[in-house]
Write a protein that holds these residues in place. Structure first.
Motif, PDB file in Angstrom:
ATOM      1  N   LYS A  50      34.548  35.476  55.224  1.00 34.76           N
ATOM      2  CA  LYS A  50      34.562  35.509  56.686  1.00 34.76           C
ATOM      3  C   LYS A  50      34.078  36.847  57.239  1.00 34.76           C
ATOM      4  O   LYS A  50      33.994  37.013  58.456  1.00 34.76           O
ATOM      5  N   GLY A  51      33.815  37.803  56.366  1.00 35.34           N
ATOM      6  CA  GLY A  51      33.382  39.121  56.814  1.00 35.34           C
ATOM      7  C   GLY A  51      34.526  39.989  57.302  1.00 35.34           C
ATOM      8  O   GLY A  51      34.299  41.007  57.955  1.00 35.34           O
ATOM      9  N   GLU A  52      35.752  39.612  56.973  1.00 35.31           N
ATOM     10  CA  GLU A  52      36.921  40.375  57.416  1.00 35.31           C
ATOM     11  C   GLU A  52      37.249  41.521  56.459  1.00 35.31           C
ATOM     12  O   GLU A  52      38.061  42.380  56.788  1.00 35.31           O
ATOM     13  N   SER A  53      36.659  41.492  55.270  1.00 36.32           N
ATOM     14  CA  SER A  53      36.830  42.597  54.330  1.00 36.32           C
ATOM     15  C   SER A  53      35.555  42.741  53.512  1.00 36.32           C
ATOM     16  O   SER A  53      34.730  41.819  53.445  1.00 36.32           O
ATOM     17  N   GLU A  54      35.409  43.896  52.909  1.00 34.80           N
ATOM     18  CA  GLU A  54      34.224  44.200  52.119  1.00 34.80           C
ATOM     19  C   GLU A  54      34.213  43.365  50.841  1.00 34.80           C
ATOM     20  O   GLU A  54      35.260  43.101  50.247  1.00 34.80           O
ATOM     21  N   TYR A  55      33.024  42.976  50.412  1.00 36.19           N
ATOM     22  CA  TYR A  55      32.896  42.198  49.186  1.00 36.19           C
ATOM     23  C   TYR A  55      33.320  43.043  47.990  1.00 36.19           C
ATOM     24  O   TYR A  55      32.945  44.202  47.865  1.00 36.19           O
ATOM     25  N   ASP A  56      34.104  42.445  47.114  1.00 38.33           N
ATOM     26  CA  ASP A  56      34.581  43.110  45.907  1.00 38.33           C
ATOM     27  C   ASP A  56      34.456  42.119  44.751  1.00 38.33           C
ATOM     28  O   ASP A  56      35.265  41.195  44.626  1.00 38.33           O
ATOM     29  N   ALA A  57      33.440  42.325  43.920  1.00 37.74           N
ATOM     30  CA  ALA A  57      33.162  41.398  42.823  1.00 37.74           C
ATOM     31  C   ALA A  57      34.328  41.302  41.842  1.00 37.74           C
ATOM     32  O   ALA A  57      34.603  40.222  41.308  1.00 37.74           O
ATOM     33  N   GLU A  58      35.034  42.384  41.604  1.00 39.76           N
ATOM     34  CA  GLU A  58      36.159  42.353  40.668  1.00 39.76           C
ATOM     35  C   GLU A  58      37.288  41.466  41.193  1.00 39.76           C
ATOM     36  O   GLU A  58      37.905  40.720  40.426  1.00 39.76           O
ATOM     37  N   VAL A  59      37.555  41.540  42.477  1.00 33.01           N
ATOM     38  CA  VAL A  59      38.593  40.692  43.067  1.00 33.01           C
ATOM     39  C   VAL A  59      38.159  39.223  43.009  1.00 33.01           C
ATOM     40  O   VAL A  59      38.962  38.351  42.682  1.00 33.01           O
ATOM     41  N   VAL A  60      36.905  38.965  43.293  1.00 30.69           N
ATOM     42  CA  VAL A  60      36.389  37.592  43.230  1.00 30.69           C
ATOM     43  C   VAL A  60      36.558  37.034  41.825  1.00 30.69           C
ATOM     44  O   VAL A  60      37.059  35.918  41.640  1.00 30.69           O
ATOM     45  N   MET A  61      36.166  37.808  40.823  1.00 30.04           N
ATOM     46  CA  MET A  61      36.267  37.327  39.451  1.00 30.04           C
ATOM     47  C   MET A  61      37.724  37.129  39.028  1.00 30.04           C
ATOM     48  O   MET A  61      38.050  36.155  38.335  1.00 30.04           O
ATOM     49  N   ALA A  62      38.606  38.022  39.449  1.00 26.15           N
ATOM     50  CA  ALA A  62      40.027  37.857  39.137  1.00 26.15           C
ATOM     51  C   ALA A  62      40.572  36.585  39.792  1.00 26.15           C
ATOM     52  O   ALA A  62      41.318  35.825  39.169  1.00 26.15           O
ATOM     53  N   SER A  63      40.190  36.345  41.033  1.00 24.90           N
ATOM     54  CA  SER A  63      40.639  35.136  41.730  1.00 24.90           C
ATOM     55  C   SER A  63      40.102  33.888  41.045  1.00 24.90           C
ATOM     56  O   SER A  63      40.835  32.906  40.866  1.00 24.90           O
ATOM     57  N   LEU A  64      38.845  33.924  40.659  1.00 19.30           N
ATOM     58  CA  LEU A  64      38.272  32.778  39.951  1.00 19.30           C
ATOM     59  C   LEU A  64      39.004  32.527  38.630  1.00 19.30           C
ATOM     60  O   LEU A  64      39.173  31.370  38.225  1.00 19.30           O
ATOM     61  N   GLY A  65      39.444  33.579  37.981  1.00 19.02           N
ATOM     62  CA  GLY A  65      40.233  33.420  36.763  1.00 19.02           C
ATOM     63  C   GLY A  65      41.542  32.701  37.026  1.00 19.02           C
ATOM     64  O   GLY A  65      41.965  31.843  36.230  1.00 19.02           O
ATOM     65  N   VAL A  66      42.192  33.030  38.144  1.00 25.27           N
ATOM     66  CA  VAL A  66      43.432  32.329  38.525  1.00 25.27           C
ATOM     67  C   VAL A  66      43.129  30.855  38.763  1.00 25.27           C
ATOM     68  O   VAL A  66      43.858  29.974  38.296  1.00 25.27           O
ATOM     69  N   PHE A  67      42.024  30.571  39.467  1.00 23.75           N
ATOM     70  CA  PHE A  67      41.648  29.177  39.734  1.00 23.75           C
ATOM     71  C   PHE A  67      41.378  28.428  38.429  1.00 23.75           C
ATOM     72  O   PHE A  67      41.810  27.286  38.254  1.00 23.75           O
ATOM     73  N   ALA A  68      40.642  29.070  37.521  1.00 28.81           N
ATOM     74  CA  ALA A  68      40.294  28.423  36.250  1.00 28.81           C
ATOM     75  C   ALA A  68      41.550  28.094  35.452  1.00 28.81           C
ATOM     76  O   ALA A  68      41.678  26.987  34.914  1.00 28.81           O
ATOM     77  N   ASP A  69      42.460  29.035  35.367  1.00 27.95           N
ATOM     78  CA  ASP A  69      43.705  28.788  34.636  1.00 27.95           C
ATOM     79  C   ASP A  69      44.490  27.639  35.265  1.00 27.95           C
ATOM     80  O   ASP A  69      44.989  26.767  34.556  1.00 27.95           O
ATOM     81  N   ALA A  70      44.578  27.653  36.582  1.00 25.66           N
ATOM     82  CA  ALA A  70      45.325  26.608  37.276  1.00 25.66           C
ATOM     83  C   ALA A  70      44.674  25.240  37.076  1.00 25.66           C
ATOM     84  O   ALA A  70      45.367  24.238  36.878  1.00 25.66           O
ATOM     85  N   SER A  71      43.361  25.202  37.108  1.00 30.59           N
ATOM     86  CA  SER A  71      42.668  23.910  36.990  1.00 30.59           C
ATOM     87  C   SER A  71      42.891  23.259  35.634  1.00 30.59           C
ATOM     88  O   SER A  71      42.779  22.046  35.508  1.00 30.59           O
ATOM     89  N   LYS A  72      43.226  24.047  34.640  1.00 30.50           N
ATOM     90  CA  LYS A  72      43.444  23.499  33.298  1.00 30.50           C
ATOM     91  C   LYS A  72      44.819  22.860  33.139  1.00 30.50           C
ATOM     92  O   LYS A  72      45.009  22.012  32.272  1.00 30.50           O
TER      93      LYS A  72
END
Length: 149
Positions: A50-72
């Motif tokens: 939404k442009g409310e905070s600066e892009y942070d690739a490390e946070v994105v990847m960590a969040s995607l890891g949470v999603f991946a674990d949950a999806s399993k």
């Protein structure tokens, strides 16, 4: 700031693991806690999109890891007999259309894995892959979740 965001996502994931372990034989509680972890991991990513905070690739990847674990594990938390009670937001459609529910979870998992593989380094790279991840979340919620009032 970046380290604090990453620590927040990792702390949420760690708490989720602990809460799932403590939940024991209560799949309604376990799935609720798991989705709270997903929600907490999604918040910083949503702010970036939404442009409310600066892009942070490390946070994105960590969040995607949470999603991946949950999806399993998420799909296994809906055994017969857990359709009601415990404040569940699970829609009857999960048990009535199990194949559709499993397909929706597979789409989320596939979108998440594709986003992880893409390793988006900036917002422009992230938007299309994260759009698919969040779109699959919305589609599943639309069909298989009863919204709290």
């Amino acid at each position: 700031m970046i380290k604090r965001s990453i620590h927040g996502v990792l702390a949420a994931a760690a708490l989720g693991i602990v809460s799932v372990a403590v939940a024991g034989d209560d799949p309604i509680h376990e799935r609720h806690e798991l989705m709270e972890d997903v929600r907490d991991a999604a918040k910083p990513v949503g702010k970036m999109l939404k442009g409310e905070s600066e892009y942070d690739a490390e946070v994105v990847m960590a969040s995607l890891g949470v999603f991946a674990d949950a999806s399993k594990t998420f799909g296994g938390l809906f055994p017969e007999g857990t359709e009601t009670g415990g404040g569940t937001e699970a829609a009857p459609a999960i048990w009535e259309d199990r194949a559709g529910f499993e397909e929706a979870l597979a789409q989320w998992s596939e979108a998440t894995e594709a986003a992880i593989a893409a390793k988006p380094a900036n917002l422009e790279e992230a938007k299309p892959v994260l759009g698919k991840v969040f779109g699959s979340c919305k589609n599943c919620h639309d069909d298989y979740r009863i919204e709290e009032e």
